[in-house]
Design a protein around this motif. Sequence first.
Motif, mmCIF file in Angstrom:
data_model
loop_
_atom_site.group_PDB
_atom_site.id
_atom_site.type_symbol
_atom_site.label_atom_id
_atom_site.label_comp_id
_atom_site.label_asym_id
_atom_site.label_seq_id
_atom_site.Cartn_x
_atom_site.Cartn_y
_atom_site.Cartn_z
ATOM 1 N N GLU A 128 7.993 8.950 -10.545
ATOM 2 C CA GLU A 128 7.773 10.178 -10.014
ATOM 3 C C GLU A 128 8.459 11.201 -11.066
ATOM 4 O O GLU A 128 9.367 11.117 -11.349
ATOM 5 C CB GLU A 128 8.629 10.387 -8.727
ATOM 6 C CG GLU A 128 8.003 9.665 -7.628
ATOM 7 C CD GLU A 128 8.259 9.952 -6.372
ATOM 8 O OE1 GLU A 128 7.641 9.752 -5.261
ATOM 9 O OE2 GLU A 128 9.464 10.437 -6.038
ATOM 10 N N ASP B 129 23.878 -4.124 -0.681
ATOM 11 C CA ASP B 129 25.114 -3.923 0.321
ATOM 12 C C ASP B 129 25.867 -5.026 0.089
ATOM 13 O O ASP B 129 27.025 -5.240 0.737
ATOM 14 C CB ASP B 129 24.929 -3.615 1.595
ATOM 15 C CG ASP B 129 24.223 -2.199 1.765
ATOM 16 O OD1 ASP B 129 23.542 -1.879 2.728
ATOM 17 O OD2 ASP B 129 24.241 -1.422 0.795
ATOM 18 N N TYR C 141 0.773 -1.136 -0.138
ATOM 19 C CA TYR C 141 -0.171 -0.149 -0.077
ATOM 20 C C TYR C 141 0.928 1.140 0.018
ATOM 21 O O TYR C 141 2.296 1.085 0.128
ATOM 22 C CB TYR C 141 -0.948 -0.022 1.361
ATOM 23 C CG TYR C 141 -0.036 0.442 2.384
ATOM 24 C CD1 TYR C 141 0.372 -0.826 3.020
ATOM 25 C CD2 TYR C 141 0.095 1.691 2.826
ATOM 26 C CE1 TYR C 141 1.607 -0.427 3.866
ATOM 27 C CE2 TYR C 141 0.990 1.577 4.176
ATOM 28 C CZ TYR C 141 1.554 0.602 4.555
ATOM 29 O OH TYR C 141 2.336 0.855 5.642
ATOM 30 N N GLU D 17 7.851 3.303 -0.273
ATOM 31 C CA GLU D 17 7.985 4.498 0.530
ATOM 32 C C GLU D 17 8.677 4.349 1.783
ATOM 33 O O GLU D 17 9.416 5.253 2.199
ATOM 34 C CB GLU D 17 6.701 5.125 0.504
ATOM 35 C CG GLU D 17 5.902 5.652 -0.731
ATOM 36 C CD GLU D 17 4.670 6.029 -0.348
ATOM 37 O OE1 GLU D 17 4.413 6.838 0.630
ATOM 38 O OE2 GLU D 17 3.755 5.564 -1.006
ATOM 39 N N GLU D 18 8.346 3.196 2.274
ATOM 40 C CA GLU D 18 8.891 3.097 3.534
ATOM 41 C C GLU D 18 10.086 2.161 3.933
ATOM 42 O O GLU D 18 10.704 2.119 4.859
ATOM 43 C CB GLU D 18 7.595 2.762 4.702
ATOM 44 C CG GLU D 18 6.625 3.900 4.826
ATOM 45 C CD GLU D 18 5.469 3.339 5.733
ATOM 46 O OE1 GLU D 18 4.582 4.211 5.876
ATOM 47 O OE2 GLU D 18 5.595 2.078 6.278
ATOM 48 N N ASP D 19 10.069 1.325 3.016
ATOM 49 C CA ASP D 19 11.111 0.199 2.930
ATOM 50 C C ASP D 19 12.127 0.150 1.853
ATOM 51 O O ASP D 19 11.895 -0.115 0.881
ATOM 52 C CB ASP D 19 10.510 -1.194 3.324
ATOM 53 C CG ASP D 19 11.315 -2.244 3.550
ATOM 54 O OD1 ASP D 19 10.918 -3.404 3.295
ATOM 55 O OD2 ASP D 19 12.674 -2.000 3.703
ATOM 56 N N ASN D 20 13.159 0.646 2.124
ATOM 57 C CA ASN D 20 14.303 0.601 1.190
ATOM 58 C C ASN D 20 15.064 -0.303 1.759
ATOM 59 O O ASN D 20 16.428 -0.457 1.236
ATOM 60 C CB ASN D 20 14.959 1.964 1.003
ATOM 61 C CG ASN D 20 13.980 2.910 0.496
ATOM 62 O OD1 ASN D 20 13.419 2.795 -0.524
ATOM 63 N ND2 ASN D 20 13.920 4.016 1.087
ATOM 64 N N THR D 21 14.773 -1.287 2.233
ATOM 65 C CA THR D 21 15.680 -2.392 2.742
ATOM 66 C C THR D 21 16.438 -3.064 1.580
ATOM 67 O O THR D 21 16.051 -3.448 0.634
ATOM 68 C CB THR D 21 14.971 -3.612 3.599
ATOM 69 O OG1 THR D 21 14.184 -3.006 4.551
ATOM 70 C CG2 THR D 21 15.882 -4.720 4.145
ATOM 71 N N TYR D 22 17.815 -3.249 1.744
ATOM 72 C CA TYR D 22 18.328 -3.565 0.572
ATOM 73 C C TYR D 22 18.845 -5.015 0.441
ATOM 74 O O TYR D 22 19.296 -5.461 -0.717
ATOM 75 C CB TYR D 22 19.836 -2.802 0.521
ATOM 76 C CG TYR D 22 19.621 -1.228 0.457
ATOM 77 C CD1 TYR D 22 20.190 -0.409 1.226
ATOM 78 C CD2 TYR D 22 18.412 -0.732 -0.418
ATOM 79 C CE1 TYR D 22 19.662 1.032 1.006
ATOM 80 C CE2 TYR D 22 18.123 0.474 -0.509
ATOM 81 C CZ TYR D 22 18.801 1.683 0.254
ATOM 82 O OH TYR D 22 18.496 2.620 0.318
ATOM 83 N N TYR E 145 1.623 11.307 -4.488
ATOM 84 C CA TYR E 145 1.932 12.514 -3.862
ATOM 85 C C TYR E 145 2.039 13.676 -5.144
ATOM 86 O O TYR E 145 2.260 14.851 -4.788
ATOM 87 C CB TYR E 145 3.061 12.678 -2.782
ATOM 88 C CG TYR E 145 2.834 11.814 -1.690
ATOM 89 C CD1 TYR E 145 3.621 10.531 -1.891
ATOM 90 C CD2 TYR E 145 2.144 12.349 -0.580
ATOM 91 C CE1 TYR E 145 3.444 9.668 -0.730
ATOM 92 C CE2 TYR E 145 2.048 11.137 0.424
ATOM 93 C CZ TYR E 145 2.636 10.063 0.339
ATOM 94 O OH TYR E 145 2.374 8.981 1.646
#
Lengths: 172, 549
Positions: free
Chosen positions: B160, B216, B85, B186-191, B89
């Motif tokens: 965007e 990484d 979700y 938007e919230e999770d840029n876990t790599y 913007y």
Amino acid sequence: MNVHEGCMDEKEQQLIFLVESCQSAVYKTCFFYLNDHALAEDAMQETFLKAYRSLDQFKNKSTAKTWLMRIAINTCKDILKSAWYRHTNHHISLDSLPEQSAWDHQADTLYQRICALPLRERDIIQLYYYQDMTLEEIGKVLHITPSCVSRKLKRARSLLRKILEKEGIYHA
Amino acid sequence: MHDDVLRRLVHHAVDQRTASFTPNPFLAQQVIAKGKETKPMKKKITLGLVLALLLLLISVTALALTHLEELKAVWEDSYERMNTYGGFYAVPMEEFDLKGFEEDYTASTGLERKEDLVINTVPQEGDLPYEEAYLIAIAAITEKFGTPESEIEAMGVYPEFYKSVYNDDVSEWEFYFSPRTNVNIEEDNTYPPPGEYRVYIESPLGEVTYCGWYLDEFFPDYAKRTWEAGKHEYVYERAKGNAFSDFFLMETEQREYFLQLFDEAGFDLSPFQQTDEALLENLSFTLEFYDGGENLMHADLPGIREALAVMEEKYGLTPDLMDDLYYAALPSPAASDTLDICFSFNYDLAARAGSELPYPYGLNAFCHVARKHLGSFMVILDKDNFQVQNVIRHIDAKNPGTGEKLLENSVWEKELILKLPALTGQLKQLTLAEGESTMELGIRYDEIMRSFGGSMEEFPSRRLTAHDVQQDQAIQIATAALAEKLRLSPGDVLLAYPQVQATYVPGTAAWSVQFFTEDQTRAEYIYETLVDAQNGNVLSIFDYTQGNG
């Protein structure tokens, strides 16, 4: 605290309670994201305003603090996403800070490194290590499962350790 | 490292930055008042102007709305496919409140110039359309990473478009491609695998200004695919670069597979051919933060006894001494044909001990000093008969030093390590006495450390002596220095700042002389002057209100 639907006076009382109990926590959360006192105060006020307007919809599915944190984080992220944040340099050099005799430069280095982390690492660090929330509470704030929180926490922990090692910072 | 320690450090770091925050006692009332505000009345304009503007607005808005809806649909489709979700913007340019921005704009908003403002919006006529930008992004990823188009198209795409408010020539697409489900882009840029691709494309020219994949670590599956797509250099550099330690700690079979590929392709393999010393150096960070709970220091196991015996024989490091210094005995995490036992300072042990102490000091403070002089060790034993084949040591300090006292030397060999118990014995007695301040404890600690050769620079805390500058004198010196800075007489300085407070700071062996205004409601001082207690030199004058000296 349970927040119930009620009349306007009761709503105002509920807001007063929220402000009295969570103002500092909300401010510090906002500062954690925005790194600017004026913006953090604006975001804090905006957070409580949104909370006030949404008090009727609060369903007691989480604690008031969890609910406020969610609003605060989203408010800060909206600001971060907003126009003038897109291409700005948010680096704050130590030269711009008061050089007090008691100023812990190492702690400030840690703070700067944390602020340089991606948002989701900052989310976890500030909610877990600063706001002392449980995995379940964090999950409710970030709309993710506790197991997902656990995975993110593992990474955040690893990053914090690397920062501490690299900067030669030890626990006080 | 124990979570409690991390928590304490983070608290301290954030609290320091936010120390000036004072809760607003009127906040609730302000919020309530604002919550009851009605929207302002719109200004009246002439009918003709209204109609003209309306026609213009309809045509522009229709186009903008079409693009808006199009982009929004892309986001929502991705959310659905990725089972996650989020928000959308972008706002059409004509809906952006430029007037409000200009009214609110100050330097504190972070923009160096307000003309640098760009907003998240939708393309207009003349801008690079979404469909074209998307194809350019896909091509860039395929070309750089060898990722099949079908794989990229199966990902969630989050486009965007940014445009300058003041300069029509500045506009750019940013694409995020995420293959992960149940993850909010938007919230999770876990790599950790798989990561996400990012592509930035200039509009309207369509030039790719950035194409990257965030990761990484060295991921074997990804590396194999990228290699097969012909991106040999990329894979080799990843293995050799930031991901080096991850590459090295991979399963032997996988590591050998890639080394063979590199060898066949003619790459230099020397970065991957580690001596035992290099291995220990690469492992040292892992060892220090290892919290697997497998400390073998007191395990009665074959190999451990032999390893401990050689540590004592060669370095004078007994198990008790290593315990005092929060060293752990850990099996080497790297694959090996031998039994490798590592001895290393362990943050987790030290942190756990520290969190249990009423006030962590003494050995708990010293262990962070000791680790720099000891380094880490690896005892290499035969797997079958546990005979010690070799002992390796890694230490960052370069110049050993030749002083007689312990802390005059950067590297502690056996001769110096044998002197350690005399120091640790004193430090074990160092606890916070009743009524004692932590500054006092710090002074006692630094005095002990200096007696063992520690430098004044590293251990500066000391008591004020009769030979030092005293408080009255420090105030005089500070007032004179401030007067010179402000081009006032000392008398005028004291008129302007009648509240003066001087505190001796043992940690810097200096007087902190603080000047306050008459305003009793102001908690902070205006100026702080540091005066060296030993020689009366003014070390600094700081203007708190300006944040500068």
